[in-house]
Design a protein around this motif. Structure first.
Motif, short mmCIF file in Angstrom:
data_model
loop_
_atom_site.label_atom_id
_atom_site.label_comp_id
_atom_site.label_asym_id
_atom_site.label_seq_id
_atom_site.Cartn_x
_atom_site.Cartn_y
_atom_site.Cartn_z
N GLY A 100 0.81 -1.22 0.00
CA GLY A 100 0.00 0.00 0.00
C GLY A 100 0.83 1.26 0.00
O GLY A 100 0.60 2.18 -0.79
N LEU A 101 1.83 1.32 0.88
CA LEU A 101 2.62 2.54 1.02
C LEU A 101 3.63 2.73 -0.10
O LEU A 101 3.92 3.87 -0.49
CB LEU A 101 3.33 2.53 2.38
N ASN A 102 4.14 1.63 -0.64
CA ASN A 102 5.23 1.75 -1.62
C ASN A 102 4.78 1.71 -3.07
O ASN A 102 5.48 2.26 -3.94
CB ASN A 102 6.26 0.64 -1.38
N TYR A 103 3.66 1.05 -3.35
CA TYR A 103 3.24 0.88 -4.73
C TYR A 103 1.87 1.48 -5.04
O TYR A 103 1.67 2.06 -6.12
CB TYR A 103 3.24 -0.62 -5.10
N PHE A 104 0.93 1.36 -4.10
CA PHE A 104 -0.38 1.95 -4.32
C PHE A 104 -0.39 3.45 -4.04
O PHE A 104 -0.79 4.24 -4.88
CB PHE A 104 -1.43 1.24 -3.46
N ALA A 105 0.05 3.84 -2.85
CA ALA A 105 -0.07 5.23 -2.41
C ALA A 105 0.61 6.23 -3.35
O ALA A 105 0.01 7.25 -3.71
CB ALA A 105 0.46 5.39 -0.99
N PRO A 106 1.85 6.01 -3.79
CA PRO A 106 2.48 7.01 -4.67
C PRO A 106 1.72 7.20 -5.98
O PRO A 106 1.61 8.33 -6.48
CB PRO A 106 3.88 6.43 -4.92
N MET A 168 -7.16 2.79 3.60
CA MET A 168 -8.45 3.47 3.46
C MET A 168 -8.36 4.97 3.20
O MET A 168 -9.09 5.49 2.35
CB MET A 168 -9.32 3.18 4.69
N PRO A 169 -7.49 5.72 3.88
CA PRO A 169 -7.47 7.16 3.61
C PRO A 169 -7.06 7.51 2.18
O PRO A 169 -7.51 8.52 1.63
CB PRO A 169 -6.45 7.69 4.63
N PHE A 170 -6.20 6.70 1.57
CA PHE A 170 -5.86 6.93 0.17
C PHE A 170 -7.05 6.60 -0.72
O PHE A 170 -7.38 7.35 -1.65
CB PHE A 170 -4.65 6.08 -0.24
N MET A 171 -7.69 5.47 -0.47
CA MET A 171 -8.85 5.06 -1.26
C MET A 171 -9.94 6.12 -1.24
O MET A 171 -10.57 6.40 -2.26
CB MET A 171 -9.40 3.74 -0.73
N ALA A 172 -10.16 6.70 -0.07
CA ALA A 172 -11.28 7.64 0.08
C ALA A 172 -11.16 8.82 -0.88
O ALA A 172 -12.18 9.32 -1.40
CB ALA A 172 -11.35 8.14 1.52
N TYR A 173 -9.95 9.28 -1.14
CA TYR A 173 -9.77 10.45 -2.00
C TYR A 173 -9.86 10.13 -3.49
O TYR A 173 -9.92 11.04 -4.32
CB TYR A 173 -8.45 11.13 -1.68
N GLU A 180 -14.16 6.62 -9.59
CA GLU A 180 -15.10 5.55 -9.25
C GLU A 180 -15.03 4.39 -10.23
O GLU A 180 -15.05 3.21 -9.84
CB GLU A 180 -16.53 6.09 -9.22
N ASP A 181 -14.95 4.71 -11.52
CA ASP A 181 -14.95 3.65 -12.52
C ASP A 181 -13.68 2.81 -12.45
O ASP A 181 -13.72 1.60 -12.71
CB ASP A 181 -15.09 4.25 -13.92
N THR A 182 -12.58 3.44 -12.10
CA THR A 182 -11.33 2.68 -11.95
C THR A 182 -11.46 1.64 -10.85
O THR A 182 -11.09 0.47 -11.02
CB THR A 182 -10.16 3.61 -11.64
N VAL A 183 -12.01 2.05 -9.72
CA VAL A 183 -12.21 1.12 -8.60
C VAL A 183 -13.22 0.05 -8.98
O VAL A 183 -13.02 -1.15 -8.70
CB VAL A 183 -12.65 1.88 -7.34
N ALA A 184 -14.31 0.45 -9.64
CA ALA A 184 -15.40 -0.48 -9.95
C ALA A 184 -14.95 -1.60 -10.88
O ALA A 184 -15.57 -2.68 -10.89
CB ALA A 184 -16.57 0.28 -10.57
N ARG A 185 -13.91 -1.38 -11.68
CA ARG A 185 -13.43 -2.44 -12.58
C ARG A 185 -12.89 -3.64 -11.82
O ARG A 185 -12.74 -4.73 -12.40
CB ARG A 185 -12.37 -1.87 -13.52
#
Length: 208
Positions: A100-106, A168-173, A180-185
């Motif tokens: 999460g911190l190294n690959y998703f968050a950035p 979660m705090p990254f996802m929320a933004y 939304e569509d990116t997540v929904a895929r």
């Protein structure tokens, strides 16, 4: 206990979510980021890198850096443990936090900055190349965790953990940034977000 931070700060929200999941509260001391309060000497004494959050316990013990704070709170406070007791599950949690911190968050932050924060803070032309690179990076991570979330409800297994609190705090933004569509895929990622974001603890953090 005192938490020094800003309610919109991703990393402050990790600490507030941990407290809420544990069923505890702390005195919240606003650090007004837009006015530069995080760079003033009194805050630099709490956090030498001039960011938020910082934490102070009742006996004066202090910490900075969100990951240190949330681990301390989980071990100190009564309430459901946010760290799995089994070694393998704990390792999966740590792996999920690291991913999460190294690959998703950035990558998520590239999108959040260009499509939400930059506009919120006064406008500016959206750099579509940055958005595309960030979105591709996020999708690589989503594709990795989507099968895992088909087998289990939370990132580390059957119970919410510090891994979920970190993501979660990254996802929320992503949602005010129009992703939304990116997540929904990724249906299992979307289902995980629905589960976690509807928890009373997270709704308390966001003021819903």
């Amino acid at each position: 206990m005192k938490v020094y931070g800003h309610p919109g700060s991703i990393y402050t929200r990790m600490v507030l979510a941990t407290l809420a999941e544990k069923g505890h509260e702390a005195e919240f001391v606003l650090v007004d980021l837009p006015t530069g309060a995080h760079k003033l000497p009194e805050h630099l004494a709490r956090h030498p890198f001039g960011v938020v959050p910082a934490f102070e316990d009742n006996d004066g013990f202090s910490l900075y850096e969100s990951q240190a704070i949330i681990r301390y709170l989980d071990r100190k406070l009564e309430g459901p443990s946010l760290v799995p007791s089994q070694p393998r599950a704990c390792a999966v949690m740590e792996q999920s936090i690291s991913v999460g911190l190294n690959y998703f968050a950035p990558n998520a932050f590239k999108v959040i900055w260009e499509k939400f924060l930059k506009q919120f803070m006064g406008g500016g032309v959206v750099d579509e190349a940055v958005v595309m690179a960030g979105r591709q990076g996020m999708e690589k991570v989503f594709a990795l965790i989507d099968p895992t979330l088909a087998r289990q409800p939370f990132l580390a297994g059957d119970a919410v953990s510090l891994a979920d609190v970190t993501w979660m705090p990254f996802m929320a933004y992503l949602f005010p940034a129009g992703e939304e569509d990116t997540v929904a895929r990724y249906k299992n990622v979307a289902a995980w977000w629905e589960r976690t974001s509807s928890r009373p603890a997270w709704r308390k953090v966001t003021g819903e």
